[in-house]
Design a protein around this motif. Sequence first.
Motif, PDB file in Angstrom:
ATOM      1  N   ASN A 241       0.705  -1.265   0.086  1.00  0.00           N
ATOM      2  CA  ASN A 241      -0.078  -0.124   0.001  1.00  0.00           C
ATOM      3  C   ASN A 241       0.886   1.354  -0.227  1.00  0.00           C
ATOM      4  O   ASN A 241       0.395   2.412  -0.551  1.00  0.00           O
ATOM      5  N   VAL A 242       1.986   1.308   0.566  1.00  0.00           N
ATOM      6  CA  VAL A 242       2.880   2.424   0.650  1.00  0.00           C
ATOM      7  C   VAL A 242       3.265   2.719  -0.671  1.00  0.00           C
ATOM      8  O   VAL A 242       3.347   3.831  -1.211  1.00  0.00           O
ATOM      9  N   VAL A 243       3.495   1.537  -1.596  1.00  0.00           N
ATOM     10  CA  VAL A 243       3.775   1.994  -3.146  1.00  0.00           C
ATOM     11  C   VAL A 243       2.517   2.143  -3.998  1.00  0.00           C
ATOM     12  O   VAL A 243       2.600   3.139  -4.714  1.00  0.00           O
ATOM     13  N   ASN A 244       1.581   1.663  -3.625  1.00  0.00           N
ATOM     14  CA  ASN A 244       0.166   1.887  -4.439  1.00  0.00           C
ATOM     15  C   ASN A 244      -0.234   3.362  -4.381  1.00  0.00           C
ATOM     16  O   ASN A 244      -0.584   4.211  -5.310  1.00  0.00           O
ATOM     17  N   ALA A 245       0.089   3.759  -2.752  1.00  0.00           N
ATOM     18  CA  ALA A 245      -0.124   5.261  -2.703  1.00  0.00           C
ATOM     19  C   ALA A 245       0.710   6.357  -2.736  1.00  0.00           C
ATOM     20  O   ALA A 245       0.529   7.474  -2.963  1.00  0.00           O
ATOM     21  N   ASP A 246       1.963   5.809  -3.356  1.00  0.00           N
ATOM     22  CA  ASP A 246       3.170   6.466  -3.486  1.00  0.00           C
ATOM     23  C   ASP A 246       3.195   7.482  -2.186  1.00  0.00           C
ATOM     24  O   ASP A 246       3.556   8.547  -2.435  1.00  0.00           O
ATOM     25  N   LEU A 247       3.238   6.698  -1.067  1.00  0.00           N
ATOM     26  CA  LEU A 247       2.933   7.620   0.229  1.00  0.00           C
ATOM     27  C   LEU A 247       4.287   8.248   0.765  1.00  0.00           C
ATOM     28  O   LEU A 247       4.377   9.242   1.248  1.00  0.00           O
ATOM     29  N   MET A 248       5.410   7.719   0.461  1.00  0.00           N
ATOM     30  CA  MET A 248       6.704   7.865   1.170  1.00  0.00           C
ATOM     31  C   MET A 248       7.992   7.593   0.333  1.00  0.00           C
ATOM     32  O   MET A 248       7.768   6.723  -0.561  1.00  0.00           O
ATOM     33  N   ARG A 249       8.808   8.332   0.563  1.00  0.00           N
ATOM     34  CA  ARG A 249      10.201   8.123  -0.074  1.00  0.00           C
ATOM     35  C   ARG A 249      10.969   6.828   1.057  1.00  0.00           C
ATOM     36  O   ARG A 249      10.664   6.656   2.291  1.00  0.00           O
ATOM     37  N   LEU A 250      12.095   6.437   0.585  1.00  0.00           N
ATOM     38  CA  LEU A 250      12.874   5.571   1.402  1.00  0.00           C
ATOM     39  C   LEU A 250      13.164   6.333   2.747  1.00  0.00           C
ATOM     40  O   LEU A 250      13.266   5.639   3.911  1.00  0.00           O
ATOM     41  N   ARG A 251      13.507   7.676   2.535  1.00  0.00           N
ATOM     42  CA  ARG A 251      13.901   8.385   3.924  1.00  0.00           C
ATOM     43  C   ARG A 251      12.987   8.282   4.777  1.00  0.00           C
ATOM     44  O   ARG A 251      13.197   8.203   6.179  1.00  0.00           O
ATOM     45  N   ALA A 252      11.832   8.321   4.469  1.00  0.00           N
ATOM     46  CA  ALA A 252      10.651   8.274   5.438  1.00  0.00           C
ATOM     47  C   ALA A 252      10.180   6.930   5.782  1.00  0.00           C
ATOM     48  O   ALA A 252       9.853   6.602   6.927  1.00  0.00           O
ATOM     49  N   PHE A 253      10.313   5.900   4.961  1.00  0.00           N
ATOM     50  CA  PHE A 253      10.037   4.700   5.172  1.00  0.00           C
ATOM     51  C   PHE A 253      10.630   3.858   6.344  1.00  0.00           C
ATOM     52  O   PHE A 253      10.082   3.130   7.123  1.00  0.00           O
TER      53      PHE A 253
END
Length: 394
Positions: A241-253
């Motif tokens: 879902n993090v990818v589906n939503a394009d929610l955050m970058r690696l720095r936040a993930f």
Amino acid sequence: MHATEHDWTTTPITSDTVRGALDLERTERGVLPHRLPAWARAQYTDPQLAMVESQPSGVRLVFRTAATAVELDVLATKRVYTGVPPRPDGLYELLVDGEPTARDSVSDGNVLTIDMAAGTMEQRPGPIGTLRFTGLPDREKDVEIWLPHNETAELVALRTDAPVRPAPERGRDVWLHHGSSISHGSDAESPTTTWPALAARLGGVELINLGLGGCALLDPFTARTLRDTPADFISLKLGINVVNADLMRLRAFTPAVHGFLDTIRDGHPTTPLLVVSPILCPIHEDTPGPSAPDLETFGTDQPRFKAMGDPAERAAGKLTLNVIRDELARIVAQRSADDPAIHYLDGRELYGPADATESPLPDALHPDAATHRRMGERFAAHAFSGAGPFAPAR
């Protein structure tokens, strides 16, 4: 001697008879089970989250009775997607002493129309429907009614032709699971055949399913809910879902995953904890999100989704499933030095390249009913048997 057609026992629907829900909301008509508590729902009033957490995946009525007939009045909320073939009515499954015995559904109810292209939802009110199960064995027995995994069900009245009392606790371990729409049940055949429900049955455990379609987004309120829910085992299926939503970058993930795990460990410091990375999803293995409906397929028998990102954006920290798997494996390995009860499972062990060749994801995101069965069997074999992460604690 059992009751006549007009002589029923009505039993209040309370926490004594509902399992798998974390909150029961009293409504004008009856009881609405929720899979997130009220305080968590209040922190983000997103229509998607409100819809999926009120869909009672893994929630069931459980009671003991000698009744041979059971009726349940429900106000269902049906989903209709613009440009998509109609969905079948949600199934209610009756189990007697743990064995699936009957299924029923209601055609009446509210109708929620969702336009994925426009991003809108509109609800139209509808009438209450009645489920009827007859011909049950004429003896004392444990009865379970599993509610639909994909259809909100407001419980209005429970009637039986013999008295009901709470079923005795079976003393089984509780497995608390959190994940995306695939864990929620996506296109499983029925509420007892979602992959977590199947795995729980094979593992002999009680399931609390916090699979939230589109909403496994590392939300802090979800972590606190997991922290506060008693459990013997916990699993987290994170990433898609993090990818589906394009929610955050690696720095936040990465910090978000650590924070999510830290919060859970505040309430479950030594509970076996299994982190599961995404199953194979070819459109997002190396292509970032967001996902979007493939409008060219809408109006056909099989609508599909497509990835909208650019693979070159990985260099800027955009997330793909391969990036997420590598990072989850690294995080778990790092934490395991001080936390021997944390474990990692590559989701491709549940559905991988060979499976995708044999049984491709029909809409490019969600597995079909047969794949749910396969995933449930594989998860149970990995987690609950032999040297599996949930076996020693039992």
